[in-house]
Design an enzyme around this catalytic site. Structure first.
Site, PDB file in Angstrom:
ATOM      1  N   CYS A   1      -0.875  -3.953  22.977  1.00 50.78           N
ATOM      2  CA  CYS A   1       0.283  -3.588  22.459  1.00 50.78           C
ATOM      3  C   CYS A   1       0.196  -2.064  22.159  1.00 50.78           C
ATOM      4  O   CYS A   1      -0.848  -1.559  21.627  1.00 50.78           O
ATOM      5  CB  CYS A   1       0.581  -4.152  21.237  1.00 50.78           C
ATOM      6  SG  CYS A   1       1.183  -3.294  19.877  1.00 50.78           S
TER       7      CYS A   1
ATOM      8  N   CYS B   1       3.531  -6.908  15.380  1.00 51.15           N
ATOM      9  CA  CYS B   1       4.839  -5.833  15.440  1.00 51.15           C
ATOM     10  C   CYS B   1       6.175  -6.990  15.232  1.00 51.15           C
ATOM     11  O   CYS B   1       7.156  -6.424  14.765  1.00 51.15           O
ATOM     12  CB  CYS B   1       4.937  -5.323  16.750  1.00 51.15           C
ATOM     13  SG  CYS B   1       3.931  -4.183  16.988  1.00 51.15           S
TER      14      CYS B   1
ATOM     15  N   HIS C   1      -0.840  -1.769  17.854  1.00 51.05           N
ATOM     16  CA  HIS C   1      -1.746  -2.424  17.308  1.00 51.05           C
ATOM     17  C   HIS C   1      -3.058  -2.372  18.256  1.00 51.05           C
ATOM     18  O   HIS C   1      -4.179  -2.591  17.982  1.00 51.05           O
ATOM     19  CB  HIS C   1      -1.513  -3.643  16.988  1.00 51.05           C
ATOM     20  CG  HIS C   1      -0.531  -3.933  15.912  1.00 51.05           C
ATOM     21  ND1 HIS C   1       0.959  -3.843  16.031  1.00 51.05           N
ATOM     22  CD2 HIS C   1      -0.750  -3.761  14.724  1.00 51.05           C
ATOM     23  CE1 HIS C   1       1.747  -3.967  14.956  1.00 51.05           C
ATOM     24  NE2 HIS C   1       0.438  -3.902  14.051  1.00 51.05           N
TER      25      HIS C   1
ATOM     26  N   LYS D   1      -5.882   6.714  10.209  1.00 51.96           N
ATOM     27  CA  LYS D   1      -4.550   5.446   9.997  1.00 51.96           C
ATOM     28  C   LYS D   1      -4.833   4.697   8.990  1.00 51.96           C
ATOM     29  O   LYS D   1      -5.807   4.148   8.404  1.00 51.96           O
ATOM     30  CB  LYS D   1      -4.823   4.756  10.988  1.00 51.96           C
ATOM     31  CG  LYS D   1      -3.506   4.142  11.705  1.00 51.96           C
ATOM     32  CD  LYS D   1      -3.613   3.294  13.069  1.00 51.96           C
ATOM     33  CE  LYS D   1      -2.396   2.404  12.831  1.00 51.96           C
ATOM     34  NZ  LYS D   1      -2.407   1.490  13.638  1.00 51.96           N
TER      35      LYS D   1
ATOM     36  N   HIS E   1       4.011   1.393   1.859  1.00 51.51           N
ATOM     37  CA  HIS E   1       5.332   0.787   1.378  1.00 51.51           C
ATOM     38  C   HIS E   1       5.982   1.419   0.271  1.00 51.51           C
ATOM     39  O   HIS E   1       6.969   1.402   0.087  1.00 51.51           O
ATOM     40  CB  HIS E   1       4.875  -0.899   0.960  1.00 51.51           C
ATOM     41  CG  HIS E   1       4.087  -1.393   2.136  1.00 51.51           C
ATOM     42  ND1 HIS E   1       2.949  -2.210   1.849  1.00 51.51           N
ATOM     43  CD2 HIS E   1       4.523  -1.736   3.483  1.00 51.51           C
ATOM     44  CE1 HIS E   1       2.641  -2.592   3.018  1.00 51.51           C
ATOM     45  NE2 HIS E   1       3.458  -2.435   4.065  1.00 51.51           N
TER      46      HIS E   1
ATOM     47  N   LYS F   1      -5.311  -2.228   7.770  1.00 53.52           N
ATOM     48  CA  LYS F   1      -6.324  -3.164   7.101  1.00 53.52           C
ATOM     49  C   LYS F   1      -7.310  -3.096   8.302  1.00 53.52           C
ATOM     50  O   LYS F   1      -8.537  -3.205   7.974  1.00 53.52           O
ATOM     51  CB  LYS F   1      -5.758  -4.449   6.736  1.00 53.52           C
ATOM     52  CG  LYS F   1      -6.395  -4.885   5.564  1.00 53.52           C
ATOM     53  CD  LYS F   1      -5.769  -6.143   5.088  1.00 53.52           C
ATOM     54  CE  LYS F   1      -6.797  -7.317   5.131  1.00 53.52           C
ATOM     55  NZ  LYS F   1      -6.249  -8.646   4.890  1.00 53.52           N
TER      56      LYS F   1
ATOM     57  N   HIS G   1       1.080  -1.157  -0.116  1.00 48.75           N
ATOM     58  CA  HIS G   1      -0.084  -0.229   0.022  1.00 48.75           C
ATOM     59  C   HIS G   1       0.964   1.457  -0.248  1.00 48.75           C
ATOM     60  O   HIS G   1       2.066   1.221  -0.123  1.00 48.75           O
ATOM     61  CB  HIS G   1      -1.094   0.160   1.281  1.00 48.75           C
ATOM     62  CG  HIS G   1      -0.577  -0.175   2.486  1.00 48.75           C
ATOM     63  ND1 HIS G   1       0.330   0.957   3.045  1.00 48.75           N
ATOM     64  CD2 HIS G   1      -0.411  -1.008   3.587  1.00 48.75           C
ATOM     65  CE1 HIS G   1       0.829   0.561   4.276  1.00 48.75           C
ATOM     66  NE2 HIS G   1       0.400  -0.607   4.743  1.00 48.75           N
TER      67      HIS G   1
ATOM     68  N   CYS H   1       4.220  -9.096  20.690  1.00 49.98           N
ATOM     69  CA  CYS H   1       3.159  -8.712  19.706  1.00 49.98           C
ATOM     70  C   CYS H   1       3.392  -9.248  18.401  1.00 49.98           C
ATOM     71  O   CYS H   1       4.481  -8.916  17.741  1.00 49.98           O
ATOM     72  CB  CYS H   1       2.762  -7.299  19.700  1.00 49.98           C
ATOM     73  SG  CYS H   1       1.716  -6.805  18.221  1.00 49.98           S
TER      74      CYS H   1
HETATM   75  N1  MSP Z   1       9.482  -6.490   7.793  1.00 46.17           N
HETATM   76  C1  MSP Z   1       9.589  -5.109   8.623  1.00 46.17           C
HETATM   77  C2  MSP Z   1      10.800  -4.268   8.020  1.00 46.17           C
HETATM   78  C3  MSP Z   1      12.112  -5.115   8.444  1.00 46.17           C
HETATM   79  S1  MSP Z   1      13.575  -4.545   7.832  1.00 46.17           S
HETATM   80  C4  MSP Z   1      14.738  -5.294   7.928  1.00 46.17           C
HETATM   81  C5  MSP Z   1       8.355  -4.306   8.667  1.00 46.17           C
HETATM   82  N2  MSP Z   1       7.699  -4.424   7.357  1.00 46.17           N
HETATM   83  S2  MSP Z   1       6.229  -3.829   7.010  1.00 46.17           S
HETATM   84  O1  MSP Z   1       5.705  -4.233   5.709  1.00 46.17           O
HETATM   85  O2  MSP Z   1       5.383  -4.014   8.300  1.00 46.17           O
HETATM   86  O3  MSP Z   1       6.477  -2.231   7.104  1.00 46.17           O
HETATM   87  C6  MSP Z   1       7.480  -1.906   5.985  1.00 46.17           C
HETATM   88  C7  MSP Z   1       7.570  -0.174   6.103  1.00 46.17           C
HETATM   89  O4  MSP Z   1       6.499   0.432   5.515  1.00 46.17           O
HETATM   90  C8  MSP Z   1       7.889   0.456   7.550  1.00 46.17           C
HETATM   91  O5  MSP Z   1       9.063   1.216   7.341  1.00 46.17           O
HETATM   92  C9  MSP Z   1       6.955   1.073   7.842  1.00 46.17           C
HETATM   93  O6  MSP Z   1       7.068   2.291   8.421  1.00 46.17           O
HETATM   94  C10 MSP Z   1       6.218   1.695   6.421  1.00 46.17           C
HETATM   95  N3  MSP Z   1       4.909   1.954   6.582  1.00 46.17           N
HETATM   96  C11 MSP Z   1       3.884   1.206   6.967  1.00 46.17           C
HETATM   97  N4  MSP Z   1       2.794   1.803   6.992  1.00 46.17           N
HETATM   98  C12 MSP Z   1       3.035   3.162   6.698  1.00 46.17           C
HETATM   99  C13 MSP Z   1       2.466   4.518   6.529  1.00 46.17           C
HETATM  100  N5  MSP Z   1       0.999   4.465   6.728  1.00 46.17           N
HETATM  101  N6  MSP Z   1       2.926   5.664   6.287  1.00 46.17           N
HETATM  102  C14 MSP Z   1       4.435   5.408   5.757  1.00 46.17           C
HETATM  103  N7  MSP Z   1       4.917   4.433   6.073  1.00 46.17           N
HETATM  104  C15 MSP Z   1       4.509   3.225   6.622  1.00 46.17           C
HETATM  105  O7  MSP Z   1       8.050  -3.454   9.425  1.00 46.17           O
END
Ligand code: MSP
Length: 478
Positions: free
Chosen positions: A144, A130, A147, A291, A22, A294, A19, A127
């Site tokens: 948590c 997380c 979450h 926020k 990412h 999902k 999304h 958690c």
């Molecule tokens: N798998 C771990 C990262 C391991 S790195 C060695 C992880 N994955 S994640 O898919 O949950 O999130 C990845 C990244 O997406 C994180 O840096 C997180 O901050 C970012 N984001 C997820 N939602 C976000 C927003 N709403 N806004 C900006 N970035 C966000 O964590």
């Protein structure tokens, strides 16, 4: 040998499709990679997926699939999304790659042999969403803090990494290298927390299987973060990629800064591996002030994102609208406003007016005095400081100057070919500088005005023999 530049994104959990959140980090890495490539650096841009752990095991079970089957179906969704967003990464790592698994075991063995790992009993909170450990004081109403869900109380045999032993070394690192944690305000938070003291880190679990077995005790599965963080290094153990370590910058979201600025350097110190130069944590996006999640909130997927105003408009919006490092709110209206007012009205108009006047009148080479108003040195400095919004502000400030120049010089009346040359030559500089942000628009402009996208061409005068004609409009207003 060319100077190298190694940039990484977090590796994403393939528990669902990618999304906006990412996409943001991956786009930021793309901007930096493209900028450094333009400047002649030998760039390595790494992204990938974090495929082990209880969270993935659980969601695979819910979907009645094996974890590997489940992630194999989701990984292509990430690759497709990055392609749609015109993200030009160099390598995509998966933590289920056998080469990666081998390096994780090698590092764990090294740390174990050094005496930094001991067997104990973990008793505390965990958690799974997380994939993080919490203490009683971290919890909010027994839930948590991230979450807001009920948290699991774990009690199991576990190996521990002597994180506490590295407290002083970490503080020294932060103090000697202020650029290790960016932005600055995040650095202070980490220093204060590390100064309060560090608990040893539980680095193995025995209550599930989906992960990498510890090389010195196969009953134990590596903690998913020890496995995941190692990706940045293991990707450089591939033949020919060794020269890229240490990373120049790990781009991450603010939620995972502790793992990257405390666990990761301590693991590397223990294993005797060089440390990355910078960890930069950006802020979080909300969607219409809600926020993005999902379970409670709104998720905007990549196709929806692109369908609003096109790829380059999203890329532009994300870096123009919000300071990199601070939180931002995404709304369709805000994106459309910037698309219309800035990309279509300012940039698009300049290109279309100037090209149509040149088609009618031609150009004549002369000194480009207009270009002196472009603050190139400042823009370079802003790139070094990750100030993307200010870079775009500077470039669009110069676009305004060019539009005013057209207005004041009235080349449609004067038919002044020299004025038109200055404008065309300035457009060249604009398109080259915008390339990291809106690459396909820049490529269209380069083709129309006849130049190559290279940094040295900003100052190299445009060839007056180029045949410039009016082309299709760059940004249709919405
Ligand atoms: N798998 C771990 C990262 C391991 S790195 C060695 C992880 N994955 S994640 O898919 O949950 O999130 C990845 C990244 O997406 C994180 O840096 C997180 O901050 C970012 N984001 C997820 N939602 C976000 C927003 N709403 N806004 C900006 N970035 C966000 O964590």
């Amino acid at each position: 040998m060319k100077n190298k530049f190694y940039v990484t994104t977090p590796i994403y959990y393939p528990n669902d499709i990618p999304h906006l959140g990412h996409a943001y980090t991956t786009l930021a890495a793309d901007v930096l990679a493209r900028w450094n490539k333009l400047n002649g650096k030998d760039v390595f841009f790494l992204t990938g997926t974090d495929e082990h752990g209880k969270k993935i095991e659980n969601v695979a079970k819910e979907n009645k699939k094996s974890p590997k089957e489940f992630v194999d179906e989701l990984v292509p969704k990430f690759k497709e999304a990055w392609k749609k967003l015109n993200i030009d990464y160099d390598y995509f790592i998966r933590t289920t790659d056998p080469e990666h698994e081998k390096v994780v075991k090698e590092i764990l063995q090294k740390i174990y042999d050094k005496g930094d790992i001991y067997l104990g009993q973990y008793e505390g909170y965990y958690c799974t969403a997380c994939e993080a450990y919490y203490t009683e004081k971290d919890l909010v109403n027994d839930c948590c803090p991230i979450h807001k869900r009920k948290i699991e109380l774990l009690k199991e045999e576990s190996y521990f990494f002597k994180l506490s032993k590295y407290q002083k070394k970490l503080i020294d690192l932060y103090e000697k290298h202020p650029e290790f944690i960016l932005p600055k305000n995040k650095r202070k938070e980490i220093i204060n927390r590390v100064k309060e003291g560090l608990n040893d880190l539980s680095i193995s679990r025995t209550s599930f299987d989906w992960g990498i077995k510890l090389p010195f005790d196969e009953k134990h599965i590596s903690y998913v973060w020890a496995d995941a963080l190692t990706n940045y290094y293991s990707a450089t153990r591939i033949k020919g990629k060794e020269k890229y370590w240490p990373a120049d910058v790990h781009l991450i979201g603010k939620d995972i800064i502790w793992f990257h600025t405390v666990y990761w350097p301590a693991i590397l110190m223990s294993a005797g591996i060089k440390l990355p130069k910078t960890v930069f944590a950006h802020g979080w996006w909300t969607f219409n002030n809600e926020k993005i999640s999902k379970s409670h909130g709104k998720v905007i997927n990549i196709d929806e994102l692109i369908s609003i105003a096109g790829v380059d408009s999203v890329r532009y919006f994300l870096f123009r609208n919000t300071v990199f490092g601070e939180d931002g709110d995404f709304s369709e209206q805000a994106l459309i406003d910037r698309h219309n007012n800035e990309l279509a009205n300012k940039l698009g108009n300049l290109i279309s007016r100037v090209s149509s006047l040149i088609e009618k009148n031609g150009i004549e080479k002369c000194e480009n005095k207009l270009l002196k108003k472009l603050k190139l040195k400042e823009i370079e400095k802003l790139f070094d400081n990750y100030e993307f919004d200010k870079i775009l502000n500077e470039i669009f400030g110069f676009i305004d100057i060019c539009n005013e120049y057209v207005q004041n010089k009235k080349p449609w009346e004067t038919k002044d070919k020299k004025v038109l040359y200055e404008l065309a030559d300035s457009i060249k500089a604009i398109a080259i500088l915008l390339f990291p942000f809106i690459p396909s628009t820049s490529e269209k402009i380069a083709k129309q005005f006849g130049f190559d996208i290279e940094i040295k061409n900003i100052k190299k005068p445009l060839n007056e023999k180029n045949k410039i004609v009016k082309e299709e409009i760059l940004f249709q207003k919405i």
